[in-house]
Design a protein around this motif. Structure first.
Motif, PDB file in Angstrom:
ATOM      1  N   ALA A  59       0.790  -1.172  -0.216  1.00  0.00           N
ATOM      2  CA  ALA A  59      -0.023  -0.045   0.091  1.00  0.00           C
ATOM      3  C   ALA A  59       0.850   1.403  -0.144  1.00  0.00           C
ATOM      4  CB  ALA A  59      -0.980   0.101   1.297  1.00  0.00           C
ATOM      5  N   ILE A  60       0.303   2.533  -0.049  1.00  0.00           N
ATOM      6  CA  ILE A  60       0.915   3.697  -0.186  1.00  0.00           C
ATOM      7  C   ILE A  60       0.341   4.735   0.788  1.00  0.00           C
ATOM      8  CG2 ILE A  60       1.203   5.673  -1.855  1.00  0.00           C
ATOM      9  CD1 ILE A  60       0.485   3.765  -4.163  1.00  0.00           C
ATOM     10  N   ASN A  61       1.277   5.244   1.466  1.00  0.00           N
ATOM     11  CA  ASN A  61       0.926   5.928   2.683  1.00  0.00           C
ATOM     12  C   ASN A  61       1.155   7.464   2.129  1.00  0.00           C
ATOM     13  OD1 ASN A  61       0.427   6.764   5.237  1.00  0.00           O
ATOM     14  ND2 ASN A  61       2.374   6.846   6.138  1.00  0.00           N
ATOM     15  N   PHE A  62       0.457   7.704   1.156  1.00  0.00           N
ATOM     16  CA  PHE A  62       0.233   9.164   0.648  1.00  0.00           C
ATOM     17  C   PHE A  62      -1.142   9.511   1.205  1.00  0.00           C
ATOM     18  CE2 PHE A  62       3.271   9.591  -3.267  1.00  0.00           C
ATOM     19  CZ  PHE A  62       4.238   9.534  -2.376  1.00  0.00           C
ATOM     20  N   TYR A 104       3.455  -0.691   3.923  1.00  0.00           N
ATOM     21  CA  TYR A 104       3.521   0.600   3.110  1.00  0.00           C
ATOM     22  C   TYR A 104       4.880   0.883   2.173  1.00  0.00           C
ATOM     23  CZ  TYR A 104      -0.988   1.372   5.356  1.00  0.00           C
ATOM     24  OH  TYR A 104      -2.010   1.511   5.870  1.00  0.00           O
ATOM     25  N   THR A 105       4.808   1.253   1.093  1.00  0.00           N
ATOM     26  CA  THR A 105       6.024   1.620   0.373  1.00  0.00           C
ATOM     27  C   THR A 105       5.580   2.615  -0.463  1.00  0.00           C
ATOM     28  OG1 THR A 105       7.819   0.469  -0.942  1.00  0.00           O
ATOM     29  CG2 THR A 105       5.317  -0.345  -1.395  1.00  0.00           C
ATOM     30  N   GLN A 106       6.675   2.841  -1.253  1.00  0.00           N
ATOM     31  CA  GLN A 106       6.335   3.955  -2.461  1.00  0.00           C
ATOM     32  C   GLN A 106       5.735   3.504  -3.827  1.00  0.00           C
ATOM     33  OE1 GLN A 106       7.404   7.277  -2.836  1.00  0.00           O
ATOM     34  NE2 GLN A 106       8.315   7.307  -0.916  1.00  0.00           N
ATOM     35  N   PRO A 107       4.981   4.307  -4.477  1.00  0.00           N
ATOM     36  CA  PRO A 107       4.172   3.732  -5.416  1.00  0.00           C
ATOM     37  C   PRO A 107       5.078   2.900  -6.627  1.00  0.00           C
ATOM     38  CG  PRO A 107       3.550   6.016  -5.002  1.00  0.00           C
ATOM     39  CD  PRO A 107       4.725   5.555  -4.130  1.00  0.00           C
ATOM     40  N   SER A 108       6.097   3.487  -6.795  1.00  0.00           N
ATOM     41  CA  SER A 108       7.003   3.027  -7.855  1.00  0.00           C
ATOM     42  C   SER A 108       7.476   1.521  -7.427  1.00  0.00           C
ATOM     43  CB  SER A 108       8.510   3.702  -7.964  1.00  0.00           C
ATOM     44  OG  SER A 108       9.098   4.149  -6.817  1.00  0.00           O
ATOM     45  N   GLN A 109       7.294   1.192  -6.028  1.00  0.00           N
ATOM     46  CA  GLN A 109       7.814   0.025  -5.495  1.00  0.00           C
ATOM     47  C   GLN A 109       7.013  -1.086  -5.392  1.00  0.00           C
ATOM     48  OE1 GLN A 109      11.201  -0.845  -5.171  1.00  0.00           O
ATOM     49  NE2 GLN A 109      11.482   1.167  -5.837  1.00  0.00           N
ATOM     50  N   GLY A 135      -1.433  -4.773  -5.122  1.00  0.00           N
ATOM     51  CA  GLY A 135      -0.724  -3.689  -4.626  1.00  0.00           C
ATOM     52  C   GLY A 135      -1.422  -2.694  -5.454  1.00  0.00           C
ATOM     53  N   LEU A 136      -1.334  -1.528  -4.775  1.00  0.00           N
ATOM     54  CA  LEU A 136      -1.806  -0.151  -5.552  1.00  0.00           C
ATOM     55  C   LEU A 136      -0.915   0.529  -6.285  1.00  0.00           C
ATOM     56  CD1 LEU A 136      -4.418   1.619  -5.777  1.00  0.00           C
ATOM     57  CD2 LEU A 136      -3.390   2.986  -3.967  1.00  0.00           C
ATOM     58  N   ILE A 137      -0.766   0.030  -7.624  1.00  0.00           N
ATOM     59  CA  ILE A 137       0.521   0.290  -8.532  1.00  0.00           C
ATOM     60  C   ILE A 137       0.222   1.439  -9.518  1.00  0.00           C
ATOM     61  CG2 ILE A 137       0.944  -2.112  -8.130  1.00  0.00           C
ATOM     62  CD1 ILE A 137       0.724  -2.618 -11.208  1.00  0.00           C
ATOM     63  N   PRO A 138       1.281   2.153  -9.927  1.00  0.00           N
ATOM     64  CA  PRO A 138       1.192   3.269 -10.942  1.00  0.00           C
ATOM     65  C   PRO A 138       0.740   2.358 -12.501  1.00  0.00           C
ATOM     66  CG  PRO A 138       3.232   3.443  -9.955  1.00  0.00           C
ATOM     67  CD  PRO A 138       2.423   2.208  -9.288  1.00  0.00           C
ATOM     68  N   ALA A 177       8.919   9.039  -7.312  1.00  0.00           N
ATOM     69  CA  ALA A 177       8.094   8.443  -6.434  1.00  0.00           C
ATOM     70  C   ALA A 177       6.853   7.635  -7.088  1.00  0.00           C
ATOM     71  CB  ALA A 177       7.260   9.504  -5.487  1.00  0.00           C
ATOM     72  N   SER A 178       6.508   8.409  -8.528  1.00  0.00           N
ATOM     73  CA  SER A 178       5.585   7.438  -9.357  1.00  0.00           C
ATOM     74  C   SER A 178       6.115   7.682 -10.719  1.00  0.00           C
ATOM     75  CB  SER A 178       4.317   8.354  -9.109  1.00  0.00           C
ATOM     76  OG  SER A 178       3.529   8.046 -10.146  1.00  0.00           O
ATOM     77  N   ARG A 179       6.119   6.210 -11.201  1.00  0.00           N
ATOM     78  CA  ARG A 179       6.865   6.081 -12.415  1.00  0.00           C
ATOM     79  C   ARG A 179       5.606   6.537 -13.366  1.00  0.00           C
ATOM     80  NH1 ARG A 179       7.552  -0.026 -15.160  1.00  0.00           N
ATOM     81  NH2 ARG A 179       8.590   0.465 -17.047  1.00  0.00           N
ATOM     82  N   SER A 180       4.354   6.477 -13.192  1.00  0.00           N
ATOM     83  CA  SER A 180       3.333   7.024 -14.159  1.00  0.00           C
ATOM     84  C   SER A 180       3.345   8.497 -14.424  1.00  0.00           C
ATOM     85  CB  SER A 180       1.890   6.561 -13.609  1.00  0.00           C
ATOM     86  OG  SER A 180       1.608   5.248 -13.646  1.00  0.00           O
ATOM     87  N   SER A 181       3.608   9.186 -13.319  1.00  0.00           N
ATOM     88  CA  SER A 181       3.784  10.630 -13.446  1.00  0.00           C
ATOM     89  C   SER A 181       4.939  11.146 -14.268  1.00  0.00           C
ATOM     90  CB  SER A 181       3.968  11.157 -11.990  1.00  0.00           C
ATOM     91  OG  SER A 181       2.706  10.888 -11.114  1.00  0.00           O
ATOM     92  N   LEU A 182       6.079  10.323 -14.195  1.00  0.00           N
ATOM     93  CA  LEU A 182       7.015  10.650 -14.929  1.00  0.00           C
ATOM     94  C   LEU A 182       6.751  10.427 -16.567  1.00  0.00           C
ATOM     95  CD1 LEU A 182      10.210   9.452 -12.903  1.00  0.00           C
ATOM     96  CD2 LEU A 182       9.219  11.669 -13.270  1.00  0.00           C
TER      97      LEU A 182
END
Length: 280
Positions: free
Chosen positions: A6-9, A36-41, A54-57, A103-108
């Protein structure tokens, strides 16, 4: 136990309501083990068999992973939490270097699509810590993701006082303006082999995740109270963000947006092609 990355944002907070609050948290804890981890992980953990859900990009979707219907993190126009800051006198077509929070592969990937497909530009992306002043002192532009982007918007005058005038681009708005579709950041994805008797069924998983989202959206005020001490944003900003900026239902338009995003990302050689989305 289904292992959950999960993501702690701030933005996934409504999705996680039942997992983190009584009365259902204890019951869910018998079937789900959260970390909890980073979205990219998140996707990396799924593909490495360190997590099952997982809540993934959406940039990290692969043919091996199945999208869980129902929930998403998306925006119908402005999201606020993904900011591309371009330092004057540069424009999208003249930027040469971009400091990027990774932090997010999708955003990049959305940013690279904006530059390559729509601005006909190929700047260099340089990984950097999410400090907008330091980033913009080193490069022509900066990308901030998640909570750091929200905080930067509140400090915009201070940031520009240090680095000079800037143009701020909300990547969700830029995507929506050019495609007419929602901007989609993340979805729940699962390794399908992790489901089924005697473990959770697919139907039960969808039911649990949708119920958690629905309950979270009914408790926005409680989330505002909980997050106000955790992040340097006003209750008003947090409330508007969770209620208006983020869209949590994976509808037909969101699915179309994911497919178009992956098509464009493949066309500009940012991500591998994903022939079709696999749904649970």
């Amino acid at each position: 136990m289904l292992r959950v990355a999960a993501i702690n944002f701030l933005n996934p907070a409504p999705l996680m309501w039942d997992f983190e609050h009584a009365p259902l948290a204890a019951e869910l804890a018998t079937n789900y083990s959260l970390h909890y981890t980073q979205p990219s992980q998140c996707a990396a953990e799924l593909l490495a068999n360190r997590a099952d859900l997982g809540l993934i990009p959406i940039a990290s979707l692969t043919p091996e992973l199945a999208v869980v219907p129902g929930c998403t993190i998306a925006s119908l126009d402005e999201v606020r939490s993904i900011q591309l800051i371009v330092k004057s006198p540069h424009t999208l077509s003249t930027v040469k270097t971009v400091s990027a929070d990774t932090a997010s592969r999708s955003s990049l990937a959305y940013a690279e699509i904006l530059f390559r497909k729509f601005a006909n530009n190929h700047p260099a992306f340089l990984p950097a810590q999410a400090d907008p002043v330091a980033m913009l002192q080193q490069t022509d532009a900066a990308i901030l993701i998640g909570d750091p982007a929200l905080l930067a918007l509140e400090r915009r005058e201070q940031i520009e006082a240090e680095v000079g005038p800037c143009e701020w681009f909300d990547l969700a708005h830029e995507w929506h303006t050019r495609t007419g579709l929602p901007w989609v950041a993340a979805v729940w994805a699962v390794r399908p082999e992790a489901l089924g008797p005697p473990r959770l069924t697919a139907a039960k998983l969808v039911e649990d995740l949708e119920a958690s989202r629905n309950h979270g959206l009914l408790h926005i005020e409680e989330l505002v109270e909980q997050w106000t001490p955790r992040i340097d944003l006003s209750p008003k900003v947090i409330r508007h963000y969770l209620s208006h900026n983020i869209h949590y239902v994976l509808n037909t338009d969101c699915i179309r947006a994911i497919k178009l995003f992956r098509q464009y990302a493949a066309e500009v050689d940012v991500l591998p092609a994903l022939p079709d989305l696999r749904f649970l």
